[in-house]
Structure formats: structure tokens, C-alpha cells
Scaffold this motif. Structure first.
Motif, PDB file in Angstrom:
ATOM      1  N   SER A  59       0.818  -1.238  -0.217  1.00  0.00           N
ATOM      2  CA  SER A  59       0.061  -0.024   0.051  1.00  0.00           C
ATOM      3  C   SER A  59       0.828   1.388  -0.038  1.00  0.00           C
ATOM      4  N   TYR A  60       2.187   1.185   0.270  1.00  0.00           N
ATOM      5  CA  TYR A  60       3.190   2.282   0.515  1.00  0.00           C
ATOM      6  C   TYR A  60       4.070   2.416  -0.639  1.00  0.00           C
ATOM      7  N   ALA A  61       3.615   1.545  -1.777  1.00  0.00           N
ATOM      8  CA  ALA A  61       4.381   1.473  -3.075  1.00  0.00           C
ATOM      9  C   ALA A  61       3.653   2.117  -4.079  1.00  0.00           C
ATOM     10  N   ARG A  62       4.576   2.684  -5.189  1.00  0.00           N
ATOM     11  CA  ARG A  62       3.871   3.367  -6.249  1.00  0.00           C
ATOM     12  C   ARG A  62       4.691   2.811  -7.691  1.00  0.00           C
ATOM     13  N   TRP A  63       3.849   2.433  -8.407  1.00  0.00           N
ATOM     14  CA  TRP A  63       4.485   1.983  -9.726  1.00  0.00           C
ATOM     15  C   TRP A  63       4.370   3.091 -10.780  1.00  0.00           C
ATOM     16  N   PRO A  64       5.197   2.910 -11.567  1.00  0.00           N
ATOM     17  CA  PRO A  64       5.080   4.122 -12.831  1.00  0.00           C
ATOM     18  C   PRO A  64       3.645   4.227 -13.500  1.00  0.00           C
ATOM     19  N   VAL A  65       2.965   2.801 -13.591  1.00  0.00           N
ATOM     20  CA  VAL A  65       1.614   2.958 -13.995  1.00  0.00           C
ATOM     21  C   VAL A  65       1.066   2.203 -13.048  1.00  0.00           C
ATOM     22  N   ARG A  94      -8.254  -1.658  -3.388  1.00  0.00           N
ATOM     23  CA  ARG A  94      -7.682  -2.174  -4.554  1.00  0.00           C
ATOM     24  C   ARG A  94      -7.670  -3.687  -4.190  1.00  0.00           C
ATOM     25  N   PRO A  95      -8.075  -4.574  -5.156  1.00  0.00           N
ATOM     26  CA  PRO A  95      -7.794  -5.995  -4.814  1.00  0.00           C
ATOM     27  C   PRO A  95      -6.622  -6.361  -5.471  1.00  0.00           C
ATOM     28  N   VAL A  96      -5.909  -7.482  -4.763  1.00  0.00           N
ATOM     29  CA  VAL A  96      -4.821  -8.086  -4.837  1.00  0.00           C
ATOM     30  C   VAL A  96      -4.877  -9.415  -5.375  1.00  0.00           C
ATOM     31  N   LEU A  97      -4.611  -9.730  -6.683  1.00  0.00           N
ATOM     32  CA  LEU A  97      -4.613 -10.777  -7.280  1.00  0.00           C
ATOM     33  C   LEU A  97      -3.342 -11.919  -6.915  1.00  0.00           C
ATOM     34  N   VAL A  98      -3.550 -12.727  -6.249  1.00  0.00           N
ATOM     35  CA  VAL A  98      -2.417 -13.692  -5.568  1.00  0.00           C
ATOM     36  C   VAL A  98      -2.456 -14.974  -6.351  1.00  0.00           C
ATOM     37  N   ARG A  99      -1.259 -15.587  -6.850  1.00  0.00           N
ATOM     38  CA  ARG A  99      -1.108 -16.664  -7.569  1.00  0.00           C
ATOM     39  C   ARG A  99       0.401 -17.270  -7.344  1.00  0.00           C
ATOM     40  N   ARG A 100       0.526 -18.529  -7.580  1.00  0.00           N
ATOM     41  CA  ARG A 100       1.784 -19.154  -7.630  1.00  0.00           C
ATOM     42  C   ARG A 100       2.320 -19.149  -8.993  1.00  0.00           C
ATOM     43  N   ILE A 178       8.815   4.061  -2.956  1.00  0.00           N
ATOM     44  CA  ILE A 178       8.368   3.514  -1.739  1.00  0.00           C
ATOM     45  C   ILE A 178       8.427   4.784  -0.572  1.00  0.00           C
ATOM     46  N   HIS A 179       7.152   4.944  -0.024  1.00  0.00           N
ATOM     47  CA  HIS A 179       6.953   5.763   0.690  1.00  0.00           C
ATOM     48  C   HIS A 179       8.056   5.971   1.755  1.00  0.00           C
ATOM     49  N   PRO A 180       8.766   7.122   2.212  1.00  0.00           N
ATOM     50  CA  PRO A 180       9.715   7.376   3.020  1.00  0.00           C
ATOM     51  C   PRO A 180       9.411   6.674   4.621  1.00  0.00           C
ATOM     52  N   SER A 181       7.974   6.784   4.858  1.00  0.00           N
ATOM     53  CA  SER A 181       7.681   6.068   6.030  1.00  0.00           C
ATOM     54  C   SER A 181       7.934   4.840   6.394  1.00  0.00           C
ATOM     55  N   VAL A 182       7.947   3.878   5.255  1.00  0.00           N
ATOM     56  CA  VAL A 182       7.922   2.364   5.263  1.00  0.00           C
ATOM     57  C   VAL A 182       9.619   2.211   5.578  1.00  0.00           C
ATOM     58  N   LEU A 183      10.464   2.991   4.970  1.00  0.00           N
ATOM     59  CA  LEU A 183      11.858   3.170   4.960  1.00  0.00           C
ATOM     60  C   LEU A 183      12.243   3.265   6.221  1.00  0.00           C
ATOM     61  N   GLN A 184      11.713   4.326   7.126  1.00  0.00           N
ATOM     62  CA  GLN A 184      11.812   4.480   8.532  1.00  0.00           C
ATOM     63  C   GLN A 184      11.517   3.356   9.523  1.00  0.00           C
ATOM     64  N   LEU A 185      10.315   2.744   8.927  1.00  0.00           N
ATOM     65  CA  LEU A 185       9.883   1.469   9.740  1.00  0.00           C
ATOM     66  C   LEU A 185      10.665   0.749   9.865  1.00  0.00           C
ATOM     67  N   SER A 186      11.558   0.208   8.724  1.00  0.00           N
ATOM     68  CA  SER A 186      12.210  -0.901   8.658  1.00  0.00           C
ATOM     69  C   SER A 186      13.473  -0.574   9.490  1.00  0.00           C
ATOM     70  N   ARG A 187      14.040   0.437   9.699  1.00  0.00           N
ATOM     71  CA  ARG A 187      15.100   0.901  10.576  1.00  0.00           C
ATOM     72  C   ARG A 187      14.749   0.470  12.120  1.00  0.00           C
ATOM     73  N   ARG A 188      13.795   0.622  12.535  1.00  0.00           N
ATOM     74  CA  ARG A 188      13.178   0.220  14.103  1.00  0.00           C
ATOM     75  C   ARG A 188      13.709  -1.023  14.167  1.00  0.00           C
TER      76      ARG A 188
END
Length: 193
Positions: A59-65, A94-100, A178-188
Motif C-alpha cells: 500500500s505504500y508502494a507506487r508503480w510508474p503505471v 484495490r484488489p490483490v490477485l495472488v497466484r503461484r 516506496i514511501h519514506p515512512s516505510v523505509l523509516q519503519l524498517s530501521r526500527r
């Protein structure tokens, strides 16, 4: 005759005592074994926690399209994707289609917006990340030790929580923002119990 009776009584008492001791030992061993339901519910809890973390990262990621429906591909054997494979919806609706998919599938880069990577051999992992190079595909590895090999995010799953690390070099090359907040969370650092 009294001697024979008392000797028989002693043998009987000894056998009863030995049997009682064995029963106590077996009951202690049975109590020490985890119940299948308890371990199953712990596995379910971990799977749900992993699903929440993965959906949070996505949810905190943005794709070019921006895709209308996010395509998450699970590659390789995994431990914690049971809940995720049931299908999911992000908090935004937004739905997430998950497949193997197999790691050798040549269409991963074009058919997946994100990849959840399980256990792969070194050659499979190298080929997978080579195919993703330069493509806007967010990758999440289930094993935390793989963060130096190409994944953007690496999960760390414990009994108490799910945390993650970020490979900033891979993020910079991926084309996914990737939103900077997520990057900060990973440092905790995870809390120690």
C-alpha cells in the motif's frame, strides 16, 4: 509361608510403584508436547501477520503505471503465504490477485507487479532477480537473509511479530517508489520480549 507371602507382596508393590512412575513420566511427556491445534493456530497467526505486513508494504508502494488490480506472484516454497493466497484487498479497496508461479516462468516481470519469494536455490534466485532487473516489480523475500541478494524487502518472522528490512540499493534500481515512512519503519529494531 509368611516369608513367601511377604516376598510376593513386596514384588507386587514394587511393580505397582514402577507402573505408577512410568504413568507419571508418560503423562509429563504428553503434557510437554505442543498440541497440534496450538501449533496450527500459531502458524495461522504468523500467516495472518505476514499478510498484514505484505499488504502494508504494497500500500505504500507506487508503480510508474498504477495497476487497477495489483498482481502478486508467489515464487518458490513458502511457509507463511497460506492466508495471502486466499486473496486480499488493500485498505484502499484495490484488489490483490495472488497466484503461484514457478521461478523459471519467463513472464514474471511482465505478469507480476510484486513478487513474494520463498526458498529458492542460488541459481534460481539469480535468474529470477536477473529477469526483474530494470522492471518495476516490488520483491519481498520470506527469508531475512536474502536482503543482500536483490529483494527490495526481506521479512523477519518470529513468534511475537513480523518485521522487515529494506535493501535501499534494490529499491533505487526497481522503478517502484516506496514511501519514506516505510523505509523509516524498517530501521526500527524489533522489541525484545
Amino acid at each position: 509361608m509368611d516369608v513367601a507371602v511377604s516376598k510376593a507382596e513386596r514384588i507386587l508393590r514394587w511393580r505397582q510403584c514402577a507402573l505408577a512412575t512410568l504413568l507419571c513420566l508418560f503423562s509429563l511427556l504428553a503434557a510437554a508436547q505442543p498440541e497440534p491445534q496450538a501449533s496450527a493456530s500459531l502458524a495461522e497467526q504468523r500467516a495472518k501477520a505476514v499478510t498484514q505486513v505484505v499488504l502494508g508494504i504494497l500500500s505504500y508502494a507506487r508503480w510508474p503505471v498504477e495497476p487497477a488490480q495489483l498482481r502478486l506472484c508467489v515464487v518458490g516454497p513458502t511457509e507463511y503465504t497460506d492466508d495471502l493466497l486466499k486473496g486480499a484487498t488493500q485498505a484502499t479497496g484495490r484488489p490483490v490477485l495472488v497466484r503461484r508461479l514457478l521461478a523459471s516462468n519467463g513472464t514474471i516481470a511482465s505478469e507480476c507487479d510484486s513478487v513474494y519469494v520463498g526458498k529458492l536455490g542460488n541459481d534460481e534466485r539469480t535468474r529470477l532477480f536477473s529477469s526483474l532487473t530494470g522492471q518495476p516489480v516490488l520483491s519481498i523475500s520470506e527469508g531475512g537473509d536474502q536482503c543482500t541478494v536483490g529483494s527490495l524487502f526481506c521479512l523477519r518472522v518470529s513468534d511475537n511479530q513480523v518485521s522487515f528490512e529494506v535493501n535501499l540499493d534494490s529499491v533505487a534500481r526497481s522503478g517502484v517508489r516506496i514511501h519514506p515512512s516505510v523505509l523509516q519503519l524498517s530501521r526500527r529494531r524489533p522489541a525484545t520480549p
